[in-house]
Design a protein around this motif. Structure first.
Motif, mmCIF file in Angstrom:
data_model
loop_
_atom_site.group_PDB
_atom_site.id
_atom_site.type_symbol
_atom_site.label_atom_id
_atom_site.label_comp_id
_atom_site.label_asym_id
_atom_site.label_seq_id
_atom_site.Cartn_x
_atom_site.Cartn_y
_atom_site.Cartn_z
ATOM 1 N N GLY A 32 5.056 0.764 -6.763
ATOM 2 C CA GLY A 32 5.337 0.910 -5.356
ATOM 3 C C GLY A 32 5.716 -0.209 -4.769
ATOM 4 O O GLY A 32 6.181 -0.230 -3.598
ATOM 5 N N ASN A 33 5.513 -1.300 -5.451
ATOM 6 C CA ASN A 33 5.934 -2.926 -4.762
ATOM 7 C C ASN A 33 7.343 -2.711 -4.421
ATOM 8 O O ASN A 33 8.226 -2.264 -5.168
ATOM 9 C CB ASN A 33 5.856 -3.837 -5.885
ATOM 10 C CG ASN A 33 6.207 -5.155 -5.358
ATOM 11 O OD1 ASN A 33 6.749 -5.412 -4.351
ATOM 12 N ND2 ASN A 33 5.310 -6.020 -6.066
ATOM 13 N N PRO A 34 7.870 -3.319 -3.142
ATOM 14 C CA PRO A 34 8.962 -2.910 -2.453
ATOM 15 C C PRO A 34 10.124 -3.968 -3.040
ATOM 16 O O PRO A 34 11.124 -4.023 -2.741
ATOM 17 C CB PRO A 34 8.592 -3.233 -1.048
ATOM 18 C CG PRO A 34 7.570 -4.066 -0.848
ATOM 19 C CD PRO A 34 6.763 -3.498 -1.847
ATOM 20 N N ILE A 35 9.361 -4.909 -3.742
ATOM 21 C CA ILE A 35 10.426 -6.166 -4.191
ATOM 22 C C ILE A 35 10.933 -5.510 -5.467
ATOM 23 O O ILE A 35 9.835 -5.395 -6.502
ATOM 24 C CB ILE A 35 9.717 -7.296 -4.433
ATOM 25 C CG1 ILE A 35 9.332 -7.846 -2.937
ATOM 26 C CG2 ILE A 35 10.685 -8.328 -5.070
ATOM 27 C CD1 ILE A 35 8.441 -9.331 -3.019
ATOM 28 N N ILE A 36 11.972 -5.242 -5.678
ATOM 29 C CA ILE A 36 12.505 -4.388 -6.946
ATOM 30 C C ILE A 36 13.877 -4.915 -7.651
ATOM 31 O O ILE A 36 14.445 -5.865 -7.185
ATOM 32 C CB ILE A 36 12.815 -2.823 -6.670
ATOM 33 C CG1 ILE A 36 13.794 -2.736 -5.740
ATOM 34 C CG2 ILE A 36 11.509 -2.205 -6.139
ATOM 35 C CD1 ILE A 36 14.470 -1.400 -5.498
ATOM 36 N N GLU A 37 13.968 -4.786 -8.779
ATOM 37 C CA GLU A 37 14.922 -5.082 -9.629
ATOM 38 C C GLU A 37 15.369 -3.945 -10.494
ATOM 39 O O GLU A 37 14.775 -2.660 -10.559
ATOM 40 C CB GLU A 37 14.357 -6.235 -10.792
ATOM 41 C CG GLU A 37 14.210 -7.459 -10.289
ATOM 42 C CD GLU A 37 13.588 -8.428 -10.875
ATOM 43 O OE1 GLU A 37 13.218 -8.094 -12.550
ATOM 44 O OE2 GLU A 37 13.299 -9.507 -10.736
ATOM 45 N N TYR A 38 16.446 -3.904 -11.254
ATOM 46 C CA TYR A 38 17.133 -2.778 -11.849
ATOM 47 C C TYR A 38 17.052 -2.832 -13.245
ATOM 48 O O TYR A 38 17.694 -3.815 -13.963
ATOM 49 C CB TYR A 38 18.508 -2.625 -11.343
ATOM 50 C CG TYR A 38 18.557 -2.613 -9.777
ATOM 51 C CD1 TYR A 38 18.457 -1.285 -9.239
ATOM 52 C CD2 TYR A 38 18.866 -3.650 -9.179
ATOM 53 C CE1 TYR A 38 18.449 -1.190 -7.691
ATOM 54 C CE2 TYR A 38 18.897 -3.499 -7.646
ATOM 55 C CZ TYR A 38 18.661 -2.355 -7.060
ATOM 56 O OH TYR A 38 18.685 -2.048 -5.740
ATOM 57 N N GLU A 89 3.377 8.253 1.843
ATOM 58 C CA GLU A 89 3.996 8.553 3.004
ATOM 59 C C GLU A 89 4.764 7.332 3.353
ATOM 60 O O GLU A 89 5.594 7.340 4.534
ATOM 61 C CB GLU A 89 3.255 9.081 4.126
ATOM 62 C CG GLU A 89 2.650 10.334 3.659
ATOM 63 C CD GLU A 89 1.768 10.974 4.505
ATOM 64 O OE1 GLU A 89 1.270 10.410 5.644
ATOM 65 O OE2 GLU A 89 1.211 12.160 4.476
ATOM 66 N N ASN A 90 4.626 6.210 3.009
ATOM 67 C CA ASN A 90 5.128 5.058 3.364
ATOM 68 C C ASN A 90 5.052 3.965 2.339
ATOM 69 O O ASN A 90 4.398 4.032 1.295
ATOM 70 C CB ASN A 90 4.580 4.474 4.769
ATOM 71 C CG ASN A 90 2.892 4.328 4.554
ATOM 72 O OD1 ASN A 90 2.486 3.404 3.592
ATOM 73 N ND2 ASN A 90 2.058 4.775 5.022
ATOM 74 N N ILE A 91 5.889 2.535 2.270
ATOM 75 C CA ILE A 91 5.981 1.534 1.838
ATOM 76 C C ILE A 91 5.634 0.516 2.675
ATOM 77 O O ILE A 91 5.824 0.442 3.934
ATOM 78 C CB ILE A 91 7.254 1.599 1.050
ATOM 79 C CG1 ILE A 91 8.374 1.173 1.972
ATOM 80 C CG2 ILE A 91 7.392 2.289 0.012
ATOM 81 C CD1 ILE A 91 9.547 0.978 1.458
ATOM 82 N N LYS A 92 4.857 -0.800 2.013
ATOM 83 C CA LYS A 92 4.422 -1.614 2.807
ATOM 84 C C LYS A 92 4.411 -2.831 1.843
ATOM 85 O O LYS A 92 4.195 -2.964 0.754
ATOM 86 C CB LYS A 92 2.918 -1.251 3.489
ATOM 87 C CG LYS A 92 1.826 -1.203 2.484
ATOM 88 C CD LYS A 92 0.567 -0.703 2.933
ATOM 89 C CE LYS A 92 0.628 0.552 3.781
ATOM 90 N NZ LYS A 92 -0.759 0.932 4.032
ATOM 91 N N GLU A 158 1.605 -7.032 8.245
ATOM 92 C CA GLU A 158 2.028 -6.018 7.219
ATOM 93 C C GLU A 158 3.001 -4.946 7.879
ATOM 94 O O GLU A 158 2.752 -4.209 8.437
ATOM 95 C CB GLU A 158 0.602 -5.279 6.838
ATOM 96 C CG GLU A 158 0.857 -3.968 5.697
ATOM 97 C CD GLU A 158 -0.179 -3.693 5.157
ATOM 98 O OE1 GLU A 158 -0.732 -3.611 4.093
ATOM 99 O OE2 GLU A 158 -0.915 -2.762 6.085
ATOM 100 N N TRP A 159 4.148 -5.177 7.109
ATOM 101 C CA TRP A 159 5.347 -4.038 7.669
ATOM 102 C C TRP A 159 4.876 -2.747 6.982
ATOM 103 O O TRP A 159 4.655 -2.631 5.772
ATOM 104 C CB TRP A 159 6.469 -4.633 7.387
ATOM 105 C CG TRP A 159 7.063 -4.980 6.078
ATOM 106 C CD1 TRP A 159 7.189 -6.085 5.396
ATOM 107 C CD2 TRP A 159 7.808 -3.916 5.272
ATOM 108 N NE1 TRP A 159 7.710 -5.745 4.258
ATOM 109 C CE2 TRP A 159 8.005 -4.321 4.073
ATOM 110 C CE3 TRP A 159 7.815 -2.476 5.488
ATOM 111 C CZ2 TRP A 159 8.535 -3.823 2.850
ATOM 112 C CZ3 TRP A 159 8.736 -1.968 4.354
ATOM 113 C CH2 TRP A 159 8.799 -2.546 3.047
ATOM 114 N N ILE A 160 5.516 -1.685 7.790
ATOM 115 C CA ILE A 160 5.180 -0.461 7.289
ATOM 116 C C ILE A 160 6.260 0.368 7.704
ATOM 117 O O ILE A 160 6.755 0.465 8.583
ATOM 118 C CB ILE A 160 3.696 0.460 7.700
ATOM 119 C CG1 ILE A 160 2.661 -0.477 7.365
ATOM 120 C CG2 ILE A 160 3.838 1.677 7.239
ATOM 121 C CD1 ILE A 160 1.401 0.333 8.137
#
Length: 255
Positions: A32-38, A89-92, A158-160
């Motif tokens: 679920g980490n919002p920093i992603i690669e492909y 229900e969210n990412i943060k 912390e952003w949500i």
């Protein structure tokens, strides 16, 4: 064959990247980490193409593991169908900021320094910046859509972002920069936090109870949206607000 994976990742078309992000609910399919690669499930040097069916969103750690066969391909295909965030229900994630006394909160060409409440509507601070015991800047903010639905917020740095597909079209997060689109080509929220230079920059359309704050690189527009047209609009440019308890305060009682 020597393949530059990072270069190939940059060559993936934007619409394919967005489809992969959306499928994974805007986070790593594993954690679920919002920093992603492909990640290519079947390696790029074998398929030499970018297809949604063969791509999965992974954070740098799980991308590394995927490249080295530490995550079975069968498991990756399974995660494409049921990514980690599909159960959330969210990412943060956290923002790391510097000194409260030195922090500059930039909204277009308007800068707030040591001003605890930047925007207040009917006693509700939409954006506030306070400090902890060590003088570290602490940000809290609420981002509503035009119907006063809470789309995203910042709680103590912390952003949500709430995963409501009726409101959110796309989310991207890389190294302190958060970008949320409410529709194709329309930026709902773009926030960049740079602790090294001690500033936060925000571009957004803030709404609450009919009031709006349109924050663009060149100006800050404040007003009230009636069913037919905006009214009570005023524009701020090239201004600095320092050592004030409140920045901009609006009230429905005066409309």
């Amino acid at each position: 064959m020597n393949i530059d994976i990072k270069q190939e990742e940059r060559n993936i078309k934007a619409d394919i990247k967005r489809a992969v992000r959306t499928e994974a609910q805007f986070g790593c399919a594993v954690c679920g980490n919002p920093i992603i690669e492909y990640h290519h499930i079947q390696p790029y040097h074998e398929v030499l193409c970018h297809e949604i069916e063969n791509l999965i969103a992974l954070c740098p750690t799980h991308h590394y593991k995927g490249d080295r066969g530490m995550i079975p391909r069968e498991k990756l295909y399974e995660l494409k169908k049921k990514p980690f965030n599909s159960f959330k229900e969210n990412i943060k994630d956290d923002f790391f900021l510097g000194s409260y006394d030195q922090l500059e909160f930039k909204l277009g060409t308007v800068t707030f320094i040591r001003t605890p409440n930047l925007f207040v509507v009917d006693d509700l601070p939409l954006i506030s910046v306070t400090k902890d015991e060590a003088n570290n800047a602490i940000i809290n903010a609420k981002f509503f859509d035009k119907d006063s639905n809470l789309v995203a917020e910042i709680q103590d740095n912390e952003w949500i972002t709430y995963l409501n597909q009726d409101q959110i079209w796309d989310i991207q997060y890389t190294g302190g920069k958060l970008k949320v689109n409410s529709s194709k080509g329309k930026v709902f929220l773009e926030l960049y936090a740079n602790p090294g230079e001690n500033y936060v920059q925000l571009k957004s359309n803030l709404y609450y109870k009919g009031h709006f704050f349109n924050i663009q690189p060149s100006k800050l527009t404040v007003g009230f949206q009636t069913p037919k047209e905006p009214r009570g609009v005023f524009i701020l440019k090239n201004s600095t607000v320092t050592d004030c308890g409140n920045g901009i305060v609006v009230s429905s009682s005066v409309l």
